[in-house]
Design an enzyme around this catalytic site. Structure first.
Site, PDB file in Angstrom:
ATOM      1  N   MET A  80       0.786  -0.900   0.005  1.00  0.00           N
ATOM      2  CA  MET A  80      -0.043  -0.035   0.060  1.00  0.00           C
ATOM      3  C   MET A  80       0.865   1.184  -0.056  1.00  0.00           C
ATOM      4  O   MET A  80       0.463   2.316  -0.785  1.00  0.00           O
ATOM      5  CB  MET A  80      -1.003   0.297   1.080  1.00  0.00           C
ATOM      6  CG  MET A  80      -1.508   1.393   1.112  1.00  0.00           C
ATOM      7  SD  MET A  80      -2.695   1.367   2.668  1.00  0.00           S
ATOM      8  CE  MET A  80      -2.923   3.195   2.812  1.00  0.00           C
ATOM      9  N   HIS A 176     -10.500  -0.274   3.342  1.00  0.00           N
ATOM     10  CA  HIS A 176     -11.199  -1.385   2.753  1.00  0.00           C
ATOM     11  C   HIS A 176     -11.816  -2.380   3.886  1.00  0.00           C
ATOM     12  O   HIS A 176     -11.159  -2.596   4.995  1.00  0.00           O
ATOM     13  CB  HIS A 176     -10.297  -1.949   1.705  1.00  0.00           C
ATOM     14  CG  HIS A 176      -8.833  -2.574   2.247  1.00  0.00           C
ATOM     15  ND1 HIS A 176      -8.807  -3.278   3.424  1.00  0.00           N
ATOM     16  CD2 HIS A 176      -7.735  -1.903   2.316  1.00  0.00           C
ATOM     17  CE1 HIS A 176      -7.469  -3.457   3.727  1.00  0.00           C
ATOM     18  NE2 HIS A 176      -6.915  -2.569   3.237  1.00  0.00           N
ATOM     19  N   TYR A 647      42.394  -0.968  -8.076  1.00  0.00           N
ATOM     20  CA  TYR A 647      42.023  -0.921  -9.639  1.00  0.00           C
ATOM     21  C   TYR A 647      43.068  -0.650 -10.604  1.00  0.00           C
ATOM     22  O   TYR A 647      44.041   0.222 -10.321  1.00  0.00           O
ATOM     23  CB  TYR A 647      41.054   0.073  -9.793  1.00  0.00           C
ATOM     24  CG  TYR A 647      40.103   0.766  -8.964  1.00  0.00           C
ATOM     25  CD1 TYR A 647      38.928   0.255  -9.140  1.00  0.00           C
ATOM     26  CD2 TYR A 647      40.385   1.499  -7.783  1.00  0.00           C
ATOM     27  CE1 TYR A 647      37.989   0.779  -8.329  1.00  0.00           C
ATOM     28  CE2 TYR A 647      39.396   1.533  -6.619  1.00  0.00           C
ATOM     29  CZ  TYR A 647      38.168   1.396  -7.112  1.00  0.00           C
ATOM     30  OH  TYR A 647      37.155   1.695  -6.271  1.00  0.00           O
ATOM     31  N   HIS A 727      32.858   2.030 -13.975  1.00  0.00           N
ATOM     32  CA  HIS A 727      33.503   2.962 -14.714  1.00  0.00           C
ATOM     33  C   HIS A 727      33.484   3.211 -16.005  1.00  0.00           C
ATOM     34  O   HIS A 727      34.408   3.383 -16.614  1.00  0.00           O
ATOM     35  CB  HIS A 727      34.869   3.400 -14.173  1.00  0.00           C
ATOM     36  CG  HIS A 727      34.939   3.685 -12.597  1.00  0.00           C
ATOM     37  ND1 HIS A 727      35.961   3.455 -11.684  1.00  0.00           N
ATOM     38  CD2 HIS A 727      33.756   4.106 -11.755  1.00  0.00           C
ATOM     39  CE1 HIS A 727      35.825   3.696 -10.472  1.00  0.00           C
ATOM     40  NE2 HIS A 727      34.392   4.223 -10.343  1.00  0.00           N
ATOM     41  N   ASN A 765      38.824   7.739 -10.191  1.00  0.00           N
ATOM     42  CA  ASN A 765      37.198   7.361 -10.768  1.00  0.00           C
ATOM     43  C   ASN A 765      36.738   8.563 -11.672  1.00  0.00           C
ATOM     44  O   ASN A 765      36.982   9.711 -11.284  1.00  0.00           O
ATOM     45  CB  ASN A 765      36.414   7.512  -9.229  1.00  0.00           C
ATOM     46  CG  ASN A 765      36.847   6.464  -8.400  1.00  0.00           C
ATOM     47  OD1 ASN A 765      38.174   6.873  -8.079  1.00  0.00           O
ATOM     48  ND2 ASN A 765      36.224   5.806  -7.778  1.00  0.00           N
TER      49      ASN A 765
END
Ligand SMILES: Cc1cc2nc3c(=O)[nH]c(=O)nc-3n(C[C@H](O)[C@H](O)[C@H](O)COP(=O)(O)OP(=O)(O)OC[C@H]3O[C@@H](n4cnc5c(N)ncnc54)[C@H](O)[C@@H]3O)c2cc1C
Length: 788
Positions: A80, A176, A647, A727, A765
Site C-alpha cells: 500500500m 477497505h 583498480y 566506470h 574514478n
C-alpha cells in the site's frame, strides 16, 4: 490497510500464495489477461503488458466486480505505502476509475504522473461493473517501481462500504473491508506488440484484431491525462539524460539563452529535486537516501532499488543525477595526461587546452577531503593503518586534488564533491542554476527511444511521454540540435535505435516489432563503431583486519538502525560519520615494464568494512556476492575488518564491447577486464606490493586471500564478473564515433556528452574528468557555426 508484513512473508516464500494468476481472455474485448478471480468476493483482477522492452512504463489492467462491490482496487506492486494504487466503483451507469498514492497507512490521495485511459469495454450492467484501463507512466513512481518481468505478488482490496462521494473522482473513502495477495508471473503476461498496441488503442481480438469504432475516454482522476493530440513544442536543444554530462550541457546551453529541454527516464533523487525516499530516522529533515553520504553502501542492499536502470545488466543510475546520485562521489581533478593526444583526445583538447574547463568545473564544484560540516574527519582508523603501510613503501601523504599530476607513490584522504555535508555534484549546482531559467525545461519519467532523422539531419526525439508532444514526439527548432547524455550504455542504445552503429546491432533493432519499423531506411544507416573501445577499471579486493579498526558494522545498520549518536549528529548539522561515503583513503602508483613497456597506474581505495558490492560487481552477479556478505556478517565478531580495492587505471590496454540483446537491453558483449594480456600481471604485481610489508603494521592481518593461497592463485581464481568498477567509458569514443566537437560523425546536428565519449579511463574514478569534458564539449557546441 494492506499488510506490509504479510506481503513480505508471501513474497519471500513464493509458494505460499492461495492463488496464482492464470491466463484468461475477457470475452468483451478479446484481451488476454493474466489474473485471478478471488473466491470470496468474485472480483476479477487482470494485467497484460507490452513486449519486454526498454523504456516501456505501461500496462492494461481490468477490475470486474459484482454490482454489490462498493469499490475495489489493486496494488500491482503488492504494497500500500509508496506504491501505485488503482481503484474503481460504479456511479450509476458510469465506472469511476482513479489512481492513488499513500506515503503511509493513511488516506490514499490522487497522484500525478500516471496517465489512465478507460478502454471501451469499461461498463456497468445489471450484475457487474467492469473497469478496463490503459495505465501509462505506471511502472515507475516516486520511491518505487514495478518489475514487469518477474514473479511478483500483486495485492487486491475490496470494500462493501461506498466511497464518500461516488460522483467525485477525487473522493475520500474508508479503509477497505478485505484484501489479499496472489502470485503472478508477470514475465509471462506480455502480449505481442501488435496485440498490445491494438488493445491499448481500444481495439478487440488478438493478432492485431479489429478496432472498434467506440472512442476511448480518458479519466481526469488526477492532474495527468492522456491527450491524443498535444501540440508539438520545438526546442533549440534537446538533451537526453540528466546525468552529469546532460546536466552540465543543459545548464551551459540555457545560460547561453538557448531554449533547452532535458529529458530523464527516471524520477527525482535528492530532496531538492523532489525525491522523498528516506530512512525513518531522517524523516522530517528534508533529506533523502540520495542526500545522505553515509547511506552510499545501502544503494546495494535495499529491498526497493528503484534507482537502478532495470534493463541494464551493470549498475547504472536511472534517476535525476544519473550515476552521480547513487555513486560514492569520489571526485578527482583530472591530470594533464587525462586529456592528451597520446590517450586518444584531439589535439584541440590537449596540451593545456582543456585546463580552462577544469577550472570552470572547480569553480562550480570544489572538492573536499573533509566533507563533515564541522571540518573534522571521522572513522579515520583505516587511513592511519593504510597510511602506515604505504609509508613503508615510499609513498608520500598529500592532499590529492591540490596536486592532480602527482600520482606515483602518492596517497591522501579520499576527496568528494559533497557540499555542506550532503550529496552535491551536478544536481546541487549546475541543475539548480538551469532550473532557475525560464528557457530551461526538464521532463522526468520520460524515456527517449530514438532520434527521428531525415538522412543526416535530426528532426526531433521520440519519447514515451505523450504529454509533451504528439505521440511523445518532440521536434527541434530550425537548426536545432540533440545531445545524447544517456550514459555509456544508454547513448549507444539510442544510436542503435536511430540507425547509427555497426550493422549487427542495427540488424537486431530491425527485427524488433516495435522499433524495427521506426528505423530509417537502410540506405540511411550510418556505420560507426558505436559500442567498441570500451573500458572499465578491473578491480580486485583485499580484505584485512587490524585491532584499531572500527568496521562500522559493515555499514549494515545505517539505514534501519544507525548508531544513535551518529544519526543525531548528522541531523543536527550534517556533520559526523554519515557526512561521508565509505572510502577513507586513496593511493596511486605507476608501473612500467612488468611485461611490456606501457606505463600503467594502480589506484587503491580503502574503506572500513567488508568490500561493498558496488566496487566489484555487475548488477547480475550480486546474488553471489550477497552470500559472501552474509557469511562475513555472520562473523560479526570481525568488527575490525577493512577493505582495499585495487583498480588498474591509466594505461590499461584491455578493451571490451557494449551492445544490445534481442530485447534491446544494453550490456557488455565483451567484458573489458584482462582482455589484453598486459593488464593482469600489473594488477598482480600491484597487489603483491600492497601487502609486501604487512608485518610492519602491528596487528595487521590479511584474511582475503588468507595464508592458504598465493596472490597468483587469488588473482587467477578471482571471478572476472565481479571486477566491474562501474566506470564505463569509450562506447562513443571521441575521434571514432564523435568528432572533436562531439558531433556524431555523418550527422549534421546530433551530439554526445557523457562518459561514452572518453576514449580511455582517466587516472581516478571518472566523473570529475567527465564533468570537465562536458564543460569543454558544450563550449565547443556553442561555438560551432550553424546552430540555433
Ligand atoms: C555504483 C556506482 C558507483 C560509482 N562511484 C563513482 C565514484 O565514486 N566516483 C566517480 O567518479 N564515479 C563513480 N561512478 C561512475 C560515475 O557515476 C559515472 O561515470 C557517471 O555518472 C557517468 O555519467 P554520464 O553522464 O555519462 O551518465 P549517467 O550518470 O549514467 O547518466 C545518464 C542519465 O541518462 C538517463 N537515461 C538513460 N537512458 C535514457 C533514455 N533513453 N531516455 C532518457 N533518459 C535516459 C539515465 O536515467 C541517467 O540519469 C560510479 C558509478 C556507479 C554506477
Amino acid at each position: 490497510m494492506l499488510s506490509y508484513i504479510v506481503l513480505s512473508i508471501l513474497a519471500l516464500t513464493g509458494s505460499g500464495f492461495a492463488q496464482v494468476a492464470t491466463e484468461y481472455v475477457d470475452p468483451d474485448n478479446g484481451i488476454t489477461f493474466w489474473g485471478i478471480t478471488d473466491p470470496v468476493h468474485l472480483v476479477t483482477h487482470g494485467y497484460v503488458f507490452p513486449p519486454v522492452s526498454a523504456g516501456s512504463t505501461e500496462f492494461i489492467g481490468e477490475i470486474v466486480a459484482p454490482i454489490s462491490a462498493a469499490w475495489a482496487g489493486v496494488s500491482p506492486g503488492g504494497e500500500m505505502v509508496d506504491n501505485l494504487l488503482l481503484m474503481a466503483w460504479a456511479n450509476g451507469n458510469t465506472v469511476m476509475g482513479t489512481n492513488r498514492f499513500a506515503t503511509d497507512y493513511i488516506q490514499p490521495v490522487p497522484y500525478a504522473g500516471p496517465i489512465i485511459t478507460d478502454l471501451p469495454s469499461t461498463k456497468v450492467n445489471s450484475t457487474h461493473w467492469k473497469w478496463v484501463y490503459r495505465c501509462q507512466n505506471c511502472t515507475v513512481w516516486d520511491g518505487g517501481s514495478l518489475n514487469t518481468n518477474a514473479f511478483v505478488a500483486p495485492a487486491w482490496v475490496f470494500s462493501s462500504i461506498a466511497v464518500d462521494d461516488p460522483s467525485d473522482i477525487n473522493t475520500d473513502f474508508q479503509e477497505h473491508t478485505d484484501f489479499g495477495f496472489y502470485g503472478s508471473n508477470f514475465s509471462a503476461a506480455h502480449a505481442s506488440a501488435a496485440d498490445y498496441n491494438n488493445w491499448a488503442a481500444g481495439g478487440t481480438g488478438s493478432s492485431g484484431g479489429s478496432t472498434t469504432t467506440t472512442t476511448t475516454t480518458t479519466t481526469t482522476t488526477t492532474t495527468a491525462t492522456s491527450s491524443p493530440t498535444v501540440a508539438p513544442t520545438p526546442y533549440d536543444y534537446i538533451v537526453v539524460g540528466a546525468g552529469p554530462g546532460g546536466i552540465i550541457a543543459a545548464d551551459r546551453l540555457s545560460e547561453a539563452g538557448k531554449k533547452v529541454l532535458l529529458l530523464e527516464r527516471g524520477g527525482p533523487s535528492t530532496w531538492e529535486t523532489g525525491g522523498r525516499y528516506a530512512p525513518t530516522w531522517a524523516q522530517g529533515h528534508n533529506l533523502t537516501k540520495f542526500d545522505i553520504p553515509g547511506l552510499f553502501e545501502t544503494m546495494f542492499t535495499d529491498s526497493n532499488e528503484f534507482w537502478w536502470c532495470d534493463d541494464i545488466t551493470v549498475f547504472a543510475g536511472c534517476l535525476v543525477g544519473g550515476g552521480t546520485s547513487v555513486n560514492g562521489a569520489l571526485y578527482w581533478i583530472p591530470t594533464s595526461d587525462d586529456f592528451s593526444t597520446a590517450t586518444g583526445w584531439p589535439s584541440s583538447w590537449s596540451n593545456g587546452a582543456h585546463d580552462t574547463y577544469v577550472n570552470m568545473m572547480q569553480q562550480r564544484l570544489p572538492s573536499t577531503d573533509h566533507p563533515s560540516t564541522d571540518g573534522e574527519r571521522y572513522l579515520e582508523q583505516v587511513s592511519s593503518v593504510v597510511g602506515q603501510l604505504l609509508n613503508g613503501q615510499g609513498y608520500s601523504n598529500i592532499t590529492i586534488n591540490d596536486n592532480p599530476n602527482f600520482k606515483d607513490h602518492a596517497y591522501g584522504y579520499s576527496a568528494y564533491d559533497f557540499v555542506n555535508g550532503k550529496r552535491g555534484g551536478p544536481v546541487a549546482t549546475y541543475l539548480q542554476t538551469a532550473q532557475s531559467r525560464s528557457n530551461f525545461q526538464m521532463e522526468i519519467y520520460t524515456y527517449a527511444s530514438n532520434v527521428v532523422r531525415n538522412g543526416s539531419t535530426i528532426l526531433g526525439v521520440q519519447t514515451n511521454n505523450t504529454a509533451i508532444g504528439p505521440n511523445g514526439y518532440v521536434p527541434l527548432n530550425p537548426n536545432g540540435r540533440v545531445i545524447l547524455s544517456a550514459g555509456s550504455y544508454g547513448s549507444p542504445r539510442i544510436l542503435f535505435l536511430s540507425g547509427i552503429g555497426p550493422s549487427d546491432m542495427l540488424d537486431i533493432v530491425s527485427n524488433d516489432p516495435t522499433y524495427g519499423p521506426q528505423l530509417p531506411p537502410q540506405a540511411d544507416w550510418i556505420d560507426l563503431p558505436v559500442g567498441y573501445n570500451v573500458s572499465d577499471n578491473p578491480s580486485i579486493n583485499l580484505v584485512f583486519t587490524q585491532p584499531s579498526i572500527d568496521a562500522y558494522n559493515n555499514w549494515a545498520t545505517v539505514w534501519a538502525d544507525p548508531r544513535p549518536a551518529d544519526s543525531a549528529q548528522y541531523l543536527e548539522n550534517q556533520s559526523g560519520v554519515l557526512a561521508q561515503a565509505s572510502p577513507r583513503l586513496n593511493f596511486w602508483r605507476a608501473y612500467g615494464g612488468v611485461t611490456d613497456n606501457v606505463i600503467r597506474y594502480l589506484q587503491g581505495t580503502a574503506r572500513p568494512g567488508a568490500a561493498s558490492i558496488n566496487t566489484t560487481m555487475t548488477y547480475n552477479a550480486r546474488q553471489v556476492w550477497f552470500s559472501f556478505i552474509v557469511r562475513v556478517k555472520a562473523h560479526s565478531r570481525i568488527s575490525t575488518i577493512f577493505t582495499i580495492t585495487a583498480y588498474l587505471s591509466t594505461g590499461i590496454t584491455s578493451r571490451g564491447r557494449i551492445g544490445i540483446d534481442a530485447s534491446l537491453r544494453p550490456q557488455p558483449l565483451i567484458d573489458p577486464w584482462f582482455e589484453d594480456p598486459g593488464d593482469e600481471p600489473v594488477i598482480l604485481q600491484g597487489l603483491k606490493d600492497i601487502v609486501s610489508n604487512l608485518d610492519s603494521v602491528p596487528g595487521l592481518t590479511m584474511i582475503t586471500p588468507d595464508d592458504t593461497m598465493t596472490m597468483e592463485e587469488y588473482v587467477n581464481l578471482y571471478d572476472r564478473s565481479t571486477m566491474d568498477s562501474n566506470h564505463w567509458v569509450g562506447s562513443n569514443s571521441i575521434l571514432q564515433v564523435v568528432d572533436e566537437n562531439v558531433k556524431v560523425m555523418g550527422t549534421d546536428n546530433l551530439f554526445v556528452i557523457d562518459a561514452s565519449i572518453m576514449p580511455r579511463l582517466p587516472m581516478g574514478n571518472p566523473h570529475g574528468a567527465l564533468m570537465s569534458a562536458a564543460e569543454h564539449a558544450v563550449a565547443n557546441i556553442l561555438a560551432l557555426q550553424g546552430g540555433p
